[in-house]
Design an enzyme around this catalytic site. Sequence first.
Site, short mmCIF file in Angstrom:
data_model
loop_
_atom_site.label_atom_id
_atom_site.label_comp_id
_atom_site.label_asym_id
_atom_site.label_seq_id
_atom_site.Cartn_x
_atom_site.Cartn_y
_atom_site.Cartn_z
N HIS A 59 0.81 -1.23 0.00
CA HIS A 59 0.00 0.00 0.00
C HIS A 59 0.84 1.27 0.00
O HIS A 59 0.36 2.31 -0.42
CB HIS A 59 -0.95 -0.01 1.21
N HIS A 75 4.57 8.68 13.28
CA HIS A 75 3.57 7.64 13.56
C HIS A 75 4.27 6.38 14.05
O HIS A 75 5.43 6.15 13.75
CB HIS A 75 2.65 7.35 12.37
O1 LIG Z 1 0.92 -2.69 9.16
C1 LIG Z 1 1.20 -2.13 8.09
O2 LIG Z 1 1.49 -2.75 7.08
C2 LIG Z 1 1.20 -0.65 8.03
C3 LIG Z 1 0.53 0.10 8.88
C4 LIG Z 1 0.48 1.59 8.82
C5 LIG Z 1 -0.43 2.24 9.63
C6 LIG Z 1 -0.51 3.62 9.62
C7 LIG Z 1 0.28 4.40 8.82
C8 LIG Z 1 1.22 3.77 7.99
O3 LIG Z 1 2.07 4.49 7.22
C9 LIG Z 1 1.29 2.37 7.99
O4 LIG Z 1 2.15 1.85 7.12
FE LIG Z 2 3.46 3.14 6.13
#
Ligand SMILES: O=C(O)/C=C/c1cccc(O)c1O
Ligand SMILES: [Fe+2]
Length: 312
Positions: free
Chosen positions: A115, A179
Amino acid sequence: MAPALVGLSHSPLIGKNDPDADTLARIEAAVAGARAFVAEFDPELVVLYAPDHYNGFFYKEMPPFCLATEATAVGDFGSQAGPLSVDTEAAKALAKGVLDRGVDLTVSARMTVDHGFVQPLEVLFDGIDRVPVVPVFVNGVATPLCPVSRIRALGTAVGEAAAELDKRVLFLASGGLSHDPPVPTLDGAPPRVADALIEGHPPTPQQRAKGEERVVQAGRDYAAGSTTMIPINPTWDNLVLDTFESGALADVDDWSVEWMGAEGGGSSHEVRTWVAAYASLAATGPYSMASRFYEAVPEWIAGFAVTTATPR
Ligand SMILES: O=C(O)/C=C/c1cccc(O)c1O
Ligand SMILES: [Fe+2]
């Protein structure tokens, strides 16, 4: 060559654990602005800097960064799966240009992406196969991490090499800012988790669903304040954005891994994608940040930013 830049935070929790309607509307307006910026620029090539979350890169071989001449998305968290429309010829030219400039680039002829790469292509272009792209993985989770100065050197070399292409090139950064999502770490991992992080056994659909539900629940806990995760740090996030806006990119060479992790959490290192993209733009000449948006969004586990920039 004509350059432009978009920096865009990502989160797999978008649409799954959203903030209140007013916050969402502000974010949607900022993203709509970035979409309009991209539509007007009409890039002929997108150099996409993004991290991976143990879907494509594993400790068996973990490069600090890697450029793809072909790439396929796994489709995690409901993101689009399948091949990205990689401009293989441009990718090879950029790879050669980067290596010729003395940056030891790893190249993948079959990169697996998640993603982190897919979301900005979906958000800005409505899909992963709509625009010629050169994907560049930047490690932002798997320690040990290289000095940030090397990411700036990578971005500079890519920018100089891209300047030799006769194209409108969009440098696109995906990730950050502060984060601390529950991404596993190798240090202290139980043997089964360590083996998965090293070998990269593809998860079964059930294992993937369970892992993704864990992240969604973490977002709910984060928003409720009942968590041990490092909080989003708007002060640090704005310092990071100030650095990009000022153009004083050499400042990032002093950003230590330890300082970033303490200020911005375990995934603050995704900001490295922004360092690379801004360094690329800076390598083509002086620039101005054209727009800047920031909001702390615990529901998404994201210090969420959107910026656009153009040559001055
Ligand atoms: O668990 C994952 O693959 C990624 C989680 C996540 C959650 C919130 C912000 C991000 O940049 C993430 O990649
Ligand atoms: Fe991420």
